[in-house]
Design a protein around this motif. Structure first.
Motif, PDB file in Angstrom:
ATOM      1  N   GLY B 140       5.681 -12.018 104.255  1.00  0.00           N
ATOM      2  CA  GLY B 140       6.965 -12.518 104.241  1.00  0.00           C
ATOM      3  C   GLY B 140       7.950 -11.828 103.524  1.00  0.00           C
ATOM      4  N   ASP B 141       9.267 -12.436 103.697  1.00  0.00           N
ATOM      5  CA  ASP B 141      10.381 -11.605 103.394  1.00  0.00           C
ATOM      6  C   ASP B 141      10.248 -11.121 101.849  1.00  0.00           C
ATOM      7  N   LYS B 142       9.785 -12.021 101.027  1.00  0.00           N
ATOM      8  CA  LYS B 142       9.462 -11.788  99.582  1.00  0.00           C
ATOM      9  C   LYS B 142       8.851 -10.268  99.523  1.00  0.00           C
ATOM     10  N   GLN B 143       7.673 -10.037 100.056  1.00  0.00           N
ATOM     11  CA  GLN B 143       6.941  -8.917  99.894  1.00  0.00           C
ATOM     12  C   GLN B 143       7.834  -7.761 100.679  1.00  0.00           C
ATOM     13  N   TYR B 144       8.482  -7.796 101.766  1.00  0.00           N
ATOM     14  CA  TYR B 144       9.358  -6.897 102.168  1.00  0.00           C
ATOM     15  C   TYR B 144      10.275  -6.352 101.006  1.00  0.00           C
ATOM     16  N   GLY B 145      11.060  -7.305 100.335  1.00  0.00           N
ATOM     17  CA  GLY B 145      11.616  -7.098  99.244  1.00  0.00           C
ATOM     18  C   GLY B 145      11.150  -5.970  98.239  1.00  0.00           C
ATOM     19  N   LEU B 146       9.880  -6.378  97.865  1.00  0.00           N
ATOM     20  CA  LEU B 146       9.204  -5.970  96.733  1.00  0.00           C
ATOM     21  C   LEU B 146       8.797  -4.342  97.447  1.00  0.00           C
ATOM     22  N   SER B 147       8.828  -3.997  98.599  1.00  0.00           N
ATOM     23  CA  SER B 147       8.185  -2.736  99.311  1.00  0.00           C
ATOM     24  C   SER B 147       9.227  -1.450  99.033  1.00  0.00           C
ATOM     25  N   ASP B 148       8.592  -0.560  98.701  1.00  0.00           N
ATOM     26  CA  ASP B 148       9.496   0.694  98.657  1.00  0.00           C
ATOM     27  C   ASP B 148       9.667   1.372 100.218  1.00  0.00           C
ATOM     28  N   VAL B 149       8.514   1.018 100.954  1.00  0.00           N
ATOM     29  CA  VAL B 149       8.518   1.567 102.337  1.00  0.00           C
ATOM     30  C   VAL B 149       7.934   0.354 103.191  1.00  0.00           C
ATOM     31  N   ILE B 150       8.551   0.267 104.478  1.00  0.00           N
ATOM     32  CA  ILE B 150       7.943  -0.890 105.515  1.00  0.00           C
ATOM     33  C   ILE B 150       7.506   0.207 106.758  1.00  0.00           C
ATOM     34  N   LEU B 151       6.216   0.172 107.159  1.00  0.00           N
ATOM     35  CA  LEU B 151       5.718   0.770 108.289  1.00  0.00           C
ATOM     36  C   LEU B 151       5.764  -0.405 109.423  1.00  0.00           C
ATOM     37  N   VAL B 152       6.655   0.235 110.479  1.00  0.00           N
ATOM     38  CA  VAL B 152       6.739  -0.513 111.659  1.00  0.00           C
ATOM     39  C   VAL B 152       5.915   0.157 112.866  1.00  0.00           C
ATOM     40  N   GLY B 153       4.972  -0.578 113.450  1.00  0.00           N
ATOM     41  CA  GLY B 153       4.449  -0.085 114.516  1.00  0.00           C
ATOM     42  C   GLY B 153       3.430  -0.921 115.399  1.00  0.00           C
ATOM     43  N   VAL B 154       3.145  -0.479 116.501  1.00  0.00           N
ATOM     44  CA  VAL B 154       1.931  -1.418 117.310  1.00  0.00           C
ATOM     45  C   VAL B 154       0.617  -1.520 116.538  1.00  0.00           C
ATOM     46  N   SER B 155      -0.276  -2.464 116.880  1.00  0.00           N
ATOM     47  CA  SER B 155      -1.453  -2.303 116.309  1.00  0.00           C
ATOM     48  C   SER B 155      -2.347  -1.026 116.436  1.00  0.00           C
ATOM     49  N   ARG B 156      -2.749  -0.566 115.404  1.00  0.00           N
ATOM     50  CA  ARG B 156      -3.624   0.607 115.352  1.00  0.00           C
ATOM     51  C   ARG B 156      -3.002   1.989 115.559  1.00  0.00           C
ATOM     52  N   ALA B 157      -1.678   2.018 115.244  1.00  0.00           N
ATOM     53  CA  ALA B 157      -0.615   3.177 115.429  1.00  0.00           C
ATOM     54  C   ALA B 157      -0.997   3.821 113.887  1.00  0.00           C
ATOM     55  N   GLY B 158      -1.478   3.418 112.985  1.00  0.00           N
ATOM     56  CA  GLY B 158      -1.753   4.042 111.960  1.00  0.00           C
ATOM     57  C   GLY B 158      -1.049   3.457 110.546  1.00  0.00           C
ATOM     58  N   LYS B 159      -0.849   2.282 110.644  1.00  0.00           N
ATOM     59  CA  LYS B 159      -0.023   1.816 109.483  1.00  0.00           C
ATOM     60  C   LYS B 159      -0.846   1.620 108.246  1.00  0.00           C
ATOM     61  N   THR B 160      -2.133   0.709 108.525  1.00  0.00           N
ATOM     62  CA  THR B 160      -2.702   0.618 107.368  1.00  0.00           C
ATOM     63  C   THR B 160      -3.469   1.956 106.489  1.00  0.00           C
ATOM     64  N   PRO B 161      -4.049   2.726 107.236  1.00  0.00           N
ATOM     65  CA  PRO B 161      -4.322   3.996 106.430  1.00  0.00           C
ATOM     66  C   PRO B 161      -3.317   4.753 105.966  1.00  0.00           C
ATOM     67  N   THR B 162      -2.091   4.895 106.451  1.00  0.00           N
ATOM     68  CA  THR B 162      -0.960   5.163 105.886  1.00  0.00           C
ATOM     69  C   THR B 162      -0.514   4.530 104.464  1.00  0.00           C
ATOM     70  N   SER B 163      -0.565   3.264 104.681  1.00  0.00           N
ATOM     71  CA  SER B 163       0.023   2.550 103.635  1.00  0.00           C
ATOM     72  C   SER B 163      -1.107   2.608 102.247  1.00  0.00           C
ATOM     73  N   LEU B 164      -2.278   2.613 102.678  1.00  0.00           N
ATOM     74  CA  LEU B 164      -3.331   2.817 101.479  1.00  0.00           C
ATOM     75  C   LEU B 164      -3.313   4.146 100.961  1.00  0.00           C
TER      76      LEU B 164
END
Lengths: 269, 269
Positions: B140-164
């Motif tokens: 939700g918007d609350k978490q986006y507000g607390l994020s330093d970075v938001i990764l945007v992409g289609v499913s399995r483009a690498g968002k999860t490994p990068t965020s971890l």
């Protein structure tokens, strides 16, 4: 208060090697006030000049900055060497010694490490990460069979960060077994773990620390109460010692330390 | 085939610094056949003797092993130096130079880095990891507000490994926004992201690579089909360019590279 010295970590690639080594060195001088600045992907002379201009500006204000670099390209390195700073050439001397040892020239190309040059081990790390995410907290016998390591412990004892780190850093497939009340009543190894005894690593934690962590999650709940944390940790430790699983205390250990300790144990067999 | 040389990575603690530096050096000699052996937590003379006995056994078979070490304790280091191997003292020269530079003695105690000596930054990394896990794929918007970075992409483009990785390595709070069909129809920034434009980083990937990754997950599905992958990637890239989000191609980039690239961009502002 003394003003802090600027530590510039300059690399032609991700900067992970330079940062790791710089911090390992500077950790031996815990009383020095330092300010860290990371300059990654400095792969051209033009980009190196941006860094040396930054250094010159600091020097003009009377500071003598420290530069730690893993850059191996001669022209770029020379540009940094000319800056009014103390330069630590982190790879140069080692490369020269290895050239002598192997009797061949070093490739000295940009950022050979931390790219995907070793595809097999990179893919193994990504597979292990998928594995850890898919099997996080409670899985079936099939996944335990595919695991290299199975982490056993009460909720929030450190299983998840450890399994993710084992995957991302070491390419090790780790799954978790969360201990719960019915496991404590059984007083022997939980049934799903029976066939995998050699892979088991217990994690424990100081109950007060666990209480603090769980309170952040669910303040005021029975789950977070000190009594409940004490009860669970006591029963978990009793179980570990009864069935003879190696145990690590995560209270004041970093994931790096926990993971390295588990791997050292795995190697000893 | 040439027989491979043994590379012993010997440390008094986790071995991460020693391994990183050794591999960064040896990556410049891609043609040398090497066998890596990790010996961590070698913090006493007795444990160092186990290593030197191992080295002696290799030397007897006519090999000249390479030892890379971050050990700083004089007696333990001397034991390693006496072994029939080429020794790379990875921290020693830097520590001497820093002692001169700072005008104080180095602490030279065991494993100062990769423990929890810097509690604040360690806790920030663990918090960021919890954050990444809690907000993985759609928040939700609350978490986006607390994020330093938001990764945007289609499913399995690498968002999860990068965020971890951003969390575990850099203590950066990253959340994800998975692009789906309704986002493509909208042809402008997804509504939940509108207020956070400065934090957005797009990830893209070669459709054939995406097809291969999704096929591993759900072989034969529409989701995994090459047509669907091509369609999603094309629409995602069009969206990135229309709204002007910086984009990274994850096809042949490691998480280390993707994360470092994002951080370099964040710093440039």
């Amino acid at each position: 208060m003394t003003s802090s010295r600027t530590v510039l970590i300059v690399s032609d690639h991700t900067g992970l090697t330079a940062e790791t080594t710089a911090r390992a060195l500077l950790a031996h001088f815990p009383d020095q006030p330092l300010r860290y600045v990371q300059r990654s992907f400095v792969s051209t002379l033009a980009l190196a000049r941006e860094v040396t201009r930054e250094v010159a500006a600091l020097a003009e204000r009377g500071e003598r900055p420290l530069i730690f670099t893993t850059i191996t390209e001669a022209a770029v390195l020379r540009e940094l060497e000319a800056a009014p700073a103390r330069l630590f050439d982190l790879l140069g001397p080692g490369l020269t010694a290895l050239e002598e040892e192997f009797g061949v020239n070093a490739a000295r190309s940009v950022g050979r490490y931390h790219d995907m040059h070793d595809q097999t081990s990179y893919l193994a790390r990504m597979d292990a990460l998928d594995f850890a995410l898919a099997t996080d907290d409670g899985v079936g016998d099939k996944q335990y069979g595919l695991s290299d390591v199975i982490l056993v412990g009460v909720s929030r004892a450190g299983k998840t960060p450890t399994s993710l780190f084992l995957a991302l850093q070491h390419g090790v497939r780790a799954s978790n077994y969360p201990l719960a009340e019915d496991d404590f009543e059984r007083e022997s190894l939980p049934r799903p773990l029976e066939a995998h005894r050699a892979k088991l690593h217990g994690l424990t934690i100081d109950p007060r620390r666990l209480h603090a962590i769980r309170t952040q999650r669910k303040a005021g709940s029975r789950y977070a109460s000190l009594e409940q944390c004490e009860h669970e940790v006591r029963r978990a430790e009793r179980l570990f010692s009864r069935v003879g699983i190696p145990v690590r205390d995560t209270t004041s250990a970093s994931v790096e330390e926990i993971a390295a300790g588990i791997l050292a144990q795995v190697r000893r067999g």
